[in-house]
Design a protein around this motif. Structure first.
Motif: not given
Lengths: 98, 493
Positions: A79-93
């Protein structure tokens, strides 16, 4: 015909697959189901704890390590180094404060 | 002289040196861990390379390739399990020698012969790749088509396992490459209404699935396996007597490995098997092979590391992978916007010679790491599978997702993991699938463009001398297993 001849009973296999194989395969299905309906990150954690437990790991610390600590490190790294945005979900939200 | 200076460039860049250091270290760890290896490791690290400039990214991948190929020898010698398939031949004599209490000597010979083989192959790469690239200027679409066909038929001739099974696996790879938009008509093929498949199936989900996930499934069937570990005090440099006994073998295997590596689609595994069998054939003491022969270790290890530089020759000069790992490196080049081929040699010599120099340094670095740290690296195998594989799964999933941020890619990875497991179980190698997937696009594209040039006349292929040569070589490659089996039968009769 020559191809069939050369293969010589390709499906013959003497050893039966152990229970752990089917459990690992089931965990993949569980991963797909959870990542599709609930959360991608949660799916990784569930699979990790499931596989680790059924492969013989019973110590709580190591189960927590593979299912929570390590996935968090991987998540934060991507998330921080590669700037990746993971798909939405109950925890990632919660993380993205959506 | 200019090229030599360009090769030395990585030495003067602290960033590249750091990348080389970590790449070699990571490659060794991957090589040591059975089931992982430079191909899987390269595929897993590929998303991380997006944060680097193209040269650093490819330097990282090539250093993993060089060190990973050597790393397999450590586990082959100490626990009789090859860390990588290329180290399978090393087990035959490495482990028996280690059992005799000479693990340090066995590892010392493996380290020296791997380094010599690796450096030899880089020299071949430096001289041969530009020559091949010059020759490639004569190539048009028909020649590239014939070359790709040659690459595919090579799977039958000297690939691992059954030739027919390898060809079937290669054809499966080509079939996968046809999924997605037709590049000439833009019509979707085999997508079954799934929009995400319009762009085709990505290389990384297939590689990670076939190598990492299928290995995870394989490990799930081997949980009761117990490794017998041989104690290691320290790695010993070979004695003068050992050098006298093996220098011819090391040089011969370095030559064999480099040659096998140059052939499209063939890699370190085939090279090490041939290097080993040739070492036995030329040995004055062939009866010692399989019982701890130092020549056997030298023959296998020099060959598999020599294949690394050799395999980079067609990868860089023609854009045709020389092995499964170079297919990953080729993908790395493409995603970083570098198009391999003859133009690369003319337009970006500093990039290419930077890679050559980095490979040379990687070979020296793994010698140092291997010599002083083999004992520590061997301890990595103590990490239990029940902890290691769930972690690898998490990295595989995130790495695969990260390239195009598509959850479908992750599911494709899992699907190919299951396919890869059953392929292995029934004696199919997964490497031809990767080669087929890479070459499939080239085969289809060049065939269709050639037919447009030839106005649909197939026979026109035969009027092009280079293409005709490749077709004849393809026929020889296809007939080779048949001739070999007849020769074997005659020998046993």
């Amino acid at each position: 015909m020559s191809i069939i001849y050369h293969l010589k009973k390709p499906w013959k296999n003497e050893k039966r697959l152990p229970k752990t194989f089917y459990l690992t395969l089931t965990s993949f299905l569980l991963f797909v189901l959870i990542s599709k309906t609930l959360d991608f990150f949660l799916a990784i954690s569930v699979l990790s704890i499931f596989v680790s437990y059924y492969w013989g790991e019973k110590r709580i610390f190591y189960l927590l390590l593979v299912s929570i600590i390590f996935p968090i490190i991987v998540f934060v790294f991507f998330e921080t180094i590669l700037g990746l945005r993971f798909p939405p979900g109950i925890i990632t939200n919660i993380y993205y404060q959506v | 002289m200019d090229n030599l200076l360009l090769m030395m460039a990585p030495l003067f860049s602290s960033k590249l040196l750091l990348v080389l250091f970590f790449g070699t270290l990571f490659g060794l760890i991957l090589g040591v861990l059975p089931g992982l290896g430079p191909t899987t490791g390269g595929a897993l690290i590929l998303p991380f390379t997006m944060t680097l400039d193209p040269l650093s990214a490819i330097v990282l991948l090539t250093s993993i390739y060089c060190a990973g190929t050597y790393g397999g020898a450590i586990t082959a010698i100490l626990i009789n399990t090859p860390g990588t398939p290329a180290a399978a031949a090393t087990c035959l004599d490495g482990y028996p020698l280690a059992q005799k209490g000479e693990a340090g000597r066995a590892l010392g010979m493996a380290t020296v012969s791997s380094t010599v083989g690796g450096i030899f192959s880089v020299i071949i790469l430096v001289f041969f790749a530009p020559l091949l690239a010059k020759l490639a200027y004569e190539f048009g679409q028909p020649e590239y088509f014939a070359l790709a066909i040659f690459g595919l038929t090579m799977l039958a001739s000297i690939g691992e396992g059954s030739p027919i099974k390898n060809l079937i696996a290669g054809a499966f790879g080509i079939l996968i490459s046809t999924i997605g938009k037709d590049f000439m008509t833009s019509i979707d093929r085999f997508t079954y209404g799934i929009n995400e498949l319009s762009e085709g199936i990505g290389f990384i989900p297939v590689v990670v699935g076939l190598f990492a996930i299928s290995e995870m499934l394989t490990q799930s069937t081997l949980l009761d396996q117990v490794f017998k570990r041989v104690a290691l005090k320290a790695v010993k440099l070979p004695s003068l007597k050992d050098y006298k006994l093996t220098w011819k073998t090391i040089l011969r295997s370095s030559g064999i490995g480099s040659f096998i590596g140059v052939l499209p689609a063939e890699g370190g595994t085939v090279a090490s098997l041939i290097g080993y069998s040739e070492a036995k054939r030329f040995s004055k003491k062939p009866e010692e092979f399989g019982k701890g022969s130092i020549e056997g270790i030298a023959g296998a290890e020099a060959a598999n590391n020599a294949a690394t530089g050799g395999a980079m020759v067609p990868t860089l000069a023609l854009g045709i992978p020389g092995s499964a790992t170079t297919a990953v490196i080729l993908t790395g080049l493409i995603i970083h916007g570098v198009r391999p081929g003859p133009d690369l040699f003319r337009e970006q010599p500093e990039f290419l010679y930077g890679i050559f120099g980095a490979m040379l340094i990687a070979n020296i670095l793994f010698f140092i790491f291997g010599f002083f740290g083999a004992k520590i690296f061997a301890r990595i195998t103590l990490v239990p599978n029940k902890i290691l594989w769930p972690m690898i799964f998490a990295v595989s999933v995130c790495g695969t997702y990260s390239l195009s941020q598509s959850i479908i890619d992750v599911w494709i990875m899992l699907l190919f993991g299951v396919i890869g497991f059953f392929m292995r179980r029934y004696g199919f190698s997964v490497v031809p699938v990767i080669i087929g997937l890479i070459l499939g696009e080239l085969v289809e594209g060049t065939l269709r463009q050639s037919l447009v040039i030839f106005d649909g006349n197939w026979l026109m292929f035969l009027t092009r001398p280079i293409a005709l040569t490749f077709f004849i070589l393809s026929l020889i490659a296809l007939a080779f297993p048949l001739l070999r089996s007849k020769k074997k039968k005659k020998y046993y009769d």
